[in-house]
Design an enzyme around this catalytic site. Structure first.
Site, PDB file in Angstrom:
ATOM      1  NE  ARG A  88     -18.215 -31.796   9.319  1.00  0.00           N
ATOM      2  CZ  ARG A  88     -19.298 -31.366   9.938  1.00  0.00           C
ATOM      3  NH1 ARG A  88     -19.754 -32.006  11.005  1.00  0.00           N
ATOM      4  NH2 ARG A  88     -19.961 -30.317   9.508  1.00  0.00           N
ATOM      5  CB  CYS A 106     -20.085 -33.206   5.678  1.00  0.00           C
ATOM      6  SG  CYS A 106     -18.936 -32.317   4.602  1.00  0.00           S
TER       7      CYS A 106
END
Length: 123
Positions: A92, A87
């Site tokens: 994330r 990410c």
């Protein structure tokens, strides 16, 4: 005597490690790049489409972590093969890795520092 008590405790603790600790590996940039050079790997960018358009690793497929059909999009991937994810910074993709481990993916490799690490090192 303490050693007799500690050893079984350590064995039980190692056997009870969560699933995600066994299948998720955070890789340093150089190793991640070396392992994803092959065009036939499952390389997934979990950033938003807007972030993806601003730059991404070659051959990466964009599956937005915040998308309502995030889980559905992974159904077309082979759970028995490694999945390489990243990410922006690693937050994330770390959360995505846990989701994938729970869905039955056997090997998830997460880029340490995410795309920021990749781009700042002139890639």
């Amino acid at each position: 005597m303490k050693q007799l008590v500690i050893l079984p405790l350590l064995i039980v603790m190692s056997l009870s490690k969560p699933l995600q600790d066994q299948v998720i590996t955070v890789l340093p940039l150089n190793k991640f790049i070396a392992l994803t050079k092959d065009k036939d790997v499952q390389l997934i960018d979990v950033r938003t489409p807007e972030e993806f358009k601003q730059g991404h690793i070659i051959n990466a497929k964009n599956i937005d972590f915040f998308s309502q059909n995030f889980d559905v999009q992974f159904e077309n991937l082979d759970k028995s093969k490694p999945v390489y994810i990243y990410c922006r910074s690693g937050n994330r993709s770390g959360k995505a890795a846990i989701k994938l481990a729970k869905k039955g993916f056997v090997k998830i490799l997460d880029l340490e520092g995410g795309y920021l690490n990749y781009s700042k090192n002139n890639h």
